[in-house]
Design a protein around this motif. Structure first.
Motif, PDB file in Angstrom:
ATOM      1  N   UNK A  63       2.351  10.518   9.858  1.00 24.66           N
ATOM      2  CA  UNK A  63       3.144  10.092  11.014  1.00 24.66           C
ATOM      3  C   UNK A  63       3.211   8.594  11.207  1.00 24.66           C
ATOM      4  N   UNK A  64       2.420   7.838  10.458  1.00 31.18           N
ATOM      5  CA  UNK A  64       2.527   6.380  10.501  1.00 31.18           C
ATOM      6  C   UNK A  64       3.877   5.957   9.923  1.00 31.18           C
ATOM      7  N   UNK A  65       4.352   4.784  10.322  1.00 31.83           N
ATOM      8  CA  UNK A  65       5.526   4.224   9.657  1.00 31.83           C
ATOM      9  C   UNK A  65       5.473   2.707   9.713  1.00 31.83           C
ATOM     10  N   UNK A  66       6.083   2.092   8.706  1.00 32.66           N
ATOM     11  CA  UNK A  66       6.162   0.640   8.617  1.00 32.66           C
ATOM     12  C   UNK A  66       7.603   0.257   8.322  1.00 32.66           C
ATOM     13  N   UNK A  67       8.014  -0.882   8.855  1.00 31.11           N
ATOM     14  CA  UNK A  67       9.384  -1.339   8.644  1.00 31.11           C
ATOM     15  C   UNK A  67       9.458  -2.101   7.325  1.00 31.11           C
ATOM     16  N   UNK A  68      10.395  -1.719   6.488  1.00 29.12           N
ATOM     17  CA  UNK A  68      10.510  -2.259   5.141  1.00 29.12           C
ATOM     18  C   UNK A  68      11.743  -3.142   5.032  1.00 29.12           C
ATOM     19  N   UNK A  69      12.047  -3.568   3.819  1.00 28.22           N
ATOM     20  CA  UNK A  69      13.322  -4.213   3.574  1.00 28.22           C
ATOM     21  C   UNK A  69      14.438  -3.204   3.838  1.00 28.22           C
ATOM     22  N   UNK A  70      15.667  -3.680   3.892  1.00 27.87           N
ATOM     23  CA  UNK A  70      16.786  -2.774   4.110  1.00 27.87           C
ATOM     24  C   UNK A  70      17.085  -1.915   2.872  1.00 27.87           C
ATOM     25  N   UNK A  71      16.625  -2.320   1.724  1.00 32.41           N
ATOM     26  CA  UNK A  71      16.924  -1.631   0.468  1.00 32.41           C
ATOM     27  C   UNK A  71      16.508  -0.165   0.545  1.00 32.41           C
ATOM     28  N   UNK A  72      17.396   0.715   0.133  1.00 31.63           N
ATOM     29  CA  UNK A  72      17.187   2.154   0.264  1.00 31.63           C
ATOM     30  C   UNK A  72      15.873   2.606  -0.354  1.00 31.63           C
ATOM     31  N   UNK A  73      15.594   2.143  -1.565  1.00 36.54           N
ATOM     32  CA  UNK A  73      14.418   2.610  -2.300  1.00 36.54           C
ATOM     33  C   UNK A  73      13.104   2.187  -1.653  1.00 36.54           C
ATOM     34  N   UNK A  74      13.143   1.199  -0.776  1.00 33.68           N
ATOM     35  CA  UNK A  74      11.900   0.686  -0.211  1.00 33.68           C
ATOM     36  C   UNK A  74      11.396   1.502   0.983  1.00 33.68           C
TER      37      UNK A  74
END
Length: 358
Positions: A281-292
């Motif tokens: 249930x954790x989440x982190x904000x990544x780059x916008x790139x789909x694969x990330x």
């Protein structure tokens, strides 16, 4: 799609209008009067000051984010009528400077919630992070203190005047149910949507972030079913959605692509960003790139292209790159990279199978 960029104002943002102008395809700023407390009427002279700044830089002011909703409105208290009247007068004033969309939310107490504003990532960047188990155990007052200590700039949704009364707010929401919130939202919409429609403005609610209850507080704008219910409360084009792929994407159950197709004509404003959601249930904000991340950004842009989307889009939160000192989630570099990724997808889908002409 029409690309815009959130800007917090002179003296309240590490990113300048001159820097934003150098990002290809950005035509407007997404703005607010962050110094005006929720519920108060916006002064016309302050609105005009921002318009003058935007005019000098060659940007439009079509999108406001946000005109905050006072907690008394969300709670359904008798005092809400005064704040609703202030909101109506603010809508009317914003129409005079050409505003077309007002983003707002109906989240109780916290507009958004993270447990770490600068979580280190493997590549050396940092990003906004939500640790699911920590929320169950942490004292909200301690979390507020820690978050405030880690940001020198003001953070919308975490205004000092609101958080100074945190204990009173939690007490006020004791016993308030999701159905209570829905009734209070319906009353608010019935009052303001006709005013917005008359002024040529579309109201666009932002989903709850994250899209589930936190600290026992009800949250109601969380998925496709809740968006359908919202739109049915006041069936008018002026009652719309800010479709945020990051907020909704924090829940793996949400299919953002199908939402775009279903609610196509009721989305005047879109936030496009990626998150990586973990099994716990954790989440982190990544780059916008789909694969990330785990959000189908490529599919989202393709869906917007297929519906002929002509609304406003902004890259939402970005990572903190190359040692940039900035407002959490709102630096220059990663959001600029995000814009170019979104434009690249949009251009590729627009070209389709047409041959390259030299």
């Amino acid at each position: 799609m029409r690309m815009v960029f959130r800007w917090f104002g002179e003296g309240n943002d590490t990113v300048s209008l001159d820097q934003i102008k150098q990002i290809p395809g950005v035509e407007g700023i997404v703005w607010s009067l962050h110094h005006v407390p929720a519920g108060e009427e916006w002064p016309m002279e302050d609105i005009l000051a921002v318009r003058e700044q935007a005019d000098r830089a060659g940007f439009h002011l079509d999108v406001v984010e946000s005109v905050n909703v006072h907690e008394d409105i969300k709670l359904g208290l008798p005092s809400r009528e005064r704040y609703i009247e202030n909101y109506k007068r603010t809508i009317e004033k914003l129409s005079r400077v050409g505003v077309k969309v007002i983003c707002y939310n109906f989240m109780p107490v916290f507009d958004w919630l993270r447990t770490d504003l600068r979580k280190p990532m493997a590549d050396g960047s940092t990003a906004l992070f939500y640790e699911n188990s920590l929320i169950a155990d942490v004292d909200p007052f301690e979390l507020v203190k820690r978050i405030q200590e880690n940001s020198e700039l003001s953070m919308p949704g975490w205004e000092p005047e609101r958080l100074a009364h945190l204990a009173e707010l939690f007490e006020a929401y004791r016993g308030v149910t999701a159905e209570d919130m829905w009734r209070n939202l319906e009353h608010f919409l019935n009052e303001i949507v006709p005013v917005a429609a008359r002024c040529g403005i579309r109201m666009a609610i932002h989903p709850d972030d994250p899209p589930w209850p936190v600290f026992g507080l009800p949250r109601i704008i969380t998925n496709a079913a809740s968006l359908r219910r919202l739109l049915s409360l006041h069936d008018d084009p002026a009652n719309g959605i800010t479709l945020c792929s990051g907020s909704l994407g924090a829940s793996p159950d949400n299919d953002i692509v199908s939402m775009i197709r279903e609610f196509a004509d009721r989305i005047p404003f879109a936030h496009i960003r990626n998150v990586r959601v973990y099994e716990n249930g954790d989440f982190i904000e990544t780059s916008h790139r789909t694969q990330d991340g785990t959000v189908d950004i490529a599919g989202i842009v393709e869906a917007y292209r297929e519906i002929g989307f002509r609304g406003y889009v902004r890259p939402d939160h970005g990572r903190h790159l190359w040692g940039e000192q900035c407002r959490p989630g709102y630096g220059l570099y990663d959001r600029a990279l995000g814009i170019m990724y979104l434009w690249g997808l949009w251009d590729a889908y627009s070209r389709g199978s047409q041959p390259i002409v030299k």
